[in-house]
Scaffold this active site. Structure first.
Site, PDB file in Angstrom:
ATOM      1  N   GLY A  45       0.801  -1.223   0.000  1.00 18.92           N
ATOM      2  CA  GLY A  45       0.000   0.000   0.000  1.00 18.92           C
ATOM      3  C   GLY A  45       0.829   1.265   0.000  1.00 18.92           C
ATOM      4  N   LYS A  56      10.938   7.731   5.446  1.00 19.59           N
ATOM      5  CA  LYS A  56      11.887   7.609   6.567  1.00 19.59           C
ATOM      6  C   LYS A  56      13.306   7.282   6.084  1.00 19.59           C
ATOM      7  CE  LYS A  56       8.754   8.968   8.260  1.00 19.59           C
ATOM      8  NZ  LYS A  56       7.345   9.194   7.879  1.00 19.59           N
ATOM      9  N   ALA A 118     -10.982  -3.843  -7.576  1.00 19.57           N
ATOM     10  CA  ALA A 118     -12.289  -4.391  -7.178  1.00 19.57           C
ATOM     11  C   ALA A 118     -13.351  -3.305  -7.153  1.00 19.57           C
ATOM     12  CB  ALA A 118     -12.177  -5.029  -5.799  1.00 19.57           C
ATOM     13  N   GLY A 185       1.382  20.493   6.774  1.00 15.05           N
ATOM     14  CA  GLY A 185       0.936  19.395   7.633  1.00 15.05           C
ATOM     15  C   GLY A 185       2.145  18.495   7.858  1.00 15.05           C
ATOM     16  N   TYR A 186       1.932  17.308   8.446  1.00 14.19           N
ATOM     17  CA  TYR A 186       3.122  16.525   8.783  1.00 14.19           C
ATOM     18  C   TYR A 186       3.880  16.054   7.556  1.00 14.19           C
ATOM     19  CZ  TYR A 186       1.522  11.642   8.099  1.00 14.19           C
ATOM     20  OH  TYR A 186       1.133  10.448   7.566  1.00 14.19           O
ATOM     21  N   GLY A 269      -3.059  17.552   1.929  1.00 14.03           N
ATOM     22  CA  GLY A 269      -3.995  16.620   2.534  1.00 14.03           C
ATOM     23  C   GLY A 269      -4.268  15.414   1.658  1.00 14.03           C
ATOM     24  N   ARG A 270      -5.055  14.482   2.184  1.00 12.21           N
ATOM     25  CA  ARG A 270      -5.346  13.235   1.481  1.00 12.21           C
ATOM     26  C   ARG A 270      -6.843  12.972   1.529  1.00 12.21           C
ATOM     27  NH1 ARG A 270      -0.992  10.237   0.265  1.00 12.21           N
ATOM     28  NH2 ARG A 270      -2.115   8.266   0.353  1.00 12.21           N
ATOM     29  N   HIS A 440      19.746   6.068  32.767  1.00 16.07           N
ATOM     30  CA  HIS A 440      20.497   7.313  32.587  1.00 16.07           C
ATOM     31  C   HIS A 440      21.727   7.055  31.734  1.00 16.07           C
ATOM     32  CE1 HIS A 440      22.293  11.160  33.609  1.00 16.07           C
ATOM     33  NE2 HIS A 440      23.422  10.514  33.883  1.00 16.07           N
TER      34      HIS A 440
END
Ligand code: FAD
Ligand code: FAD
Length: 463
Positions: A45, A56, A118, A185-186, A269-270, A440
């Site tokens: 996808g 990434k 489909a 946007g992101y 946007g999507r 730490h």
């Protein structure tokens, strides 16, 4: 050619092979159902092929290239020589390792994969078009997981090279001298930051009053500050009008500006892929945004379930996969509902942002008495060793001291998101978190520090 009307049949038909669809197909097959998955493009996808994964890879390469600009301060002198075709080949390799892995999992689980598009012809039947061939398939249950695609912008016709969407921005053949990204946007922020680090002169154009409008303003402000340090120009309250010959016309507060962009990236946007599915034949109607309304068990009708970007909620891969688990259980006859306490959202910006559960503003709007504490990474030790002290961890607790939200901006905070989501899902109290020993020096110590702060006794910052 049209193959006869005789239809094949499966217990479960899954439409779409993204992180929603392939996970649902695997789970149903593992539960003993006969499963067919239909994918019109590539298994994996959006996420694996043109989304999460290649973005990434690009961001990681850009971060490495950017080290050359900052590392001499640490006594390490580097030069970065970016070879975009090698980067693209590497990205394609990473993608195919993952998509081949998914195909192999599907095959081993006994899922039949059909390559084709489909479209519903009846409530329990689809026609599948593959080239000139049309076949028919019937099912007891169908899971729709057809995902989403980028929204277009009038005046910005995609050319594949000079004007591109996110998919095109992940396949450029060279570092453009200048880039205009429309939409902060992101997706716009992630891509714009990466190309800036690879050497492009980037302008982000955002119609809203600030970047990352979906995020709490304090988180967005951290990213904005780093964008400035990186030399990325940011125009807010700015509406992109059109692009002609490498220039973008932008209206800011009523006046027009012309900005050079050898490459223009449209990231406004999507929209869900629900418009060509023939859903009326299946008895499914859509909401105003074109999404499929579903019950908590993911059913839209007695025969049809929907998951992922075609349904409400944040359009993110892990949300699609979590909904796939629920849909599969529903089909397998187990009581199930999608009702998470929080869906983590991460932006792989610089620095990274992770937001899980309620912000203080959300809690106030919901009438919940809440308190918060923000521990700045400037007071932490790991951030100092990384020479990256921008950002903070903020915990939000309700009146009983139970954690209801956690938000962080800072180096590598994507890896803090799962632990914070676990704490919210398990209704951890602030005392639980403060009493948990955090190793730490790590960025995660800021979580314990924030918990101590919420309890009224911060350690490494003043009260
Ligand atoms: P998709 O992954 O979109 O899959 C749907 C599939 O259905 C597609 O393969 C499509 O070809 C197929 N299909 C559609 N219609 C039909 C039909 N009629 N017949 C047959 N097949 C059909 N999310 C994250 O969580 N983390 C990230 O870091 C992240 N980064 C992203 C970066 C970018 C640049 C983009 C664009 C997206 C990113 N996302 C990220 C979002 C993530 O990709 C989506 O939320 C996720 O892919 C949705 O999964 P899905 O299964 O619902 O749909
Ligand atoms: P968007 O985030 O929609 O950003 C597009 C930006 O373009 C907008 O800010 C808009 O103002 C701007 N813009 C539009 N037209 C113009 C123009 N002409 N000129 C200039 N700017 C313009 N998805 C949901 O469905 N619901 C959620 O609540 C949600 N919350 C999320 C929270 C976080 C932290 C993250 C990381 C993701 C979230 N998502 C949510 C998923 C994400 O918003 C969608 O996948 C979105 O479609 C991502 O695509 P984008 O970055 O291109 O779009």
């Amino acid at each position: 050619m049209v193959v006869g009307e005789l239809a094949d049949r499966s217990d479960v038909l899954v439409i779409g092979g993204g992180p929603g669809g392939y996970a649902a197909a695997l789970r149903c097959a593992q539960g003993g159902s006969s499963v067919t998955l239909v994918e019109r493009d590539r298994i994996g996808g959006t996420c694996l092929n043109v989304g999460c994964i290649p973005s990434k890879v690009l961001i990681h390469a850009a971060d490495v290239a950017h080290l050359a600009a900052v590392s001499s301060k640490w006594g390490v002198n580097l030069t970065a020589d970016v070879d975009v075709s090698a980067l693209n080949a590497h990205s394609a390799d990473v993608v195919s390792q993952l998509t081949n892995g998914v195909s192999e999992l599907l095959e081993t689980a006994g899922v039949s994969v059909i390559h084709g598009e489909a479209r519903f012809s009846r409530p329990r039947r689809v026609a599948i078009t593959s080239g000139e061939l049309v076949s028919h398939h019937e099912f007891d249950n169908c899971i729709i997981a057809t995902g989403s695609r980028p929204v277009g912008l009038p005046g910005f016709e995609l050319t594949g090279t000079a004007v591109v969407d996110s998919t095109g921005a992940l396949a450029l053949e060279a570092v453009p001298s200048s880039m205009v990204v429309i939409g902060a946007g992101y997706i716009g922020v992630e891509l714009g930051t990466a190309w800036a680090k690879l050497g492009s002169s980037v302008t982000l154009v955002e119609a809203a009053p600030r970047i990352l409008p979906e995020l709490d303003k304090r988180l967005a402000a951290v990213v904005r500050r780093r964008l400035k340090e990186l030399g990325v120009s940011v125009l807010t309250n700015a509406r992109a009008q059109e692009t002609i010959d490498g220039f973008v016309t932008v209206e800011v507060d009523g006046s027009e500006h012309s900005i050079a962009g050898e490459v223009v990236v449209v990231a406004v946007g999507r929209r869900p892929n629900t418009d060509t599915l023939g859903l009326e034949a299946a008895g499914v109607s859509l909401d105003e945004q074109g999404r499929i309304p579903v019950a908590p068990d993911r059913r839209a009708t007695s025969a049809i379930l929907a998951i992922g970007d075609v349904t409400a909620g944040p359009a993110l891969a892990h949300k699609a996969t979590a909904e796939a688990e629920v849909a599969a259980k529903t089909i397998l006859g187990q009581r199930s509902a999608f009702d998470p306490a929080a869906i983590p959202a991460v932006v792989f910006s610089d620095p990274e942002v992770a937001t899980i559960g309620m912000t203080l503003d959300d809690a106030t709007a919901a009438g919940i008495e809440a308190n918060d504490f923000r521990f700045p990474f400037a007071a932490g030790s790991r951030s100092r060793t990384l020479d990256d002290t921008l950002g903070f961890v903020q915990l939000v607790a309700d009146g009983s001291g139970t954690l209801i939200g956690a938000h962080a901006a800072g180096a590598g905070v994507s890896e803090l998101a799962s632990g914070l989501a676990l704490a919210i899902e398990m209704a951890a109290t602030v005392e639980d978190i403060a009493a948990t020993i955090h190793p730490h020096p790590t960025m995660s110590e800021a979580i314990a520090e924030s918990a101590h702060g919420l309890l009224g006794h911060p350690l490494h910052v003043h009260r």
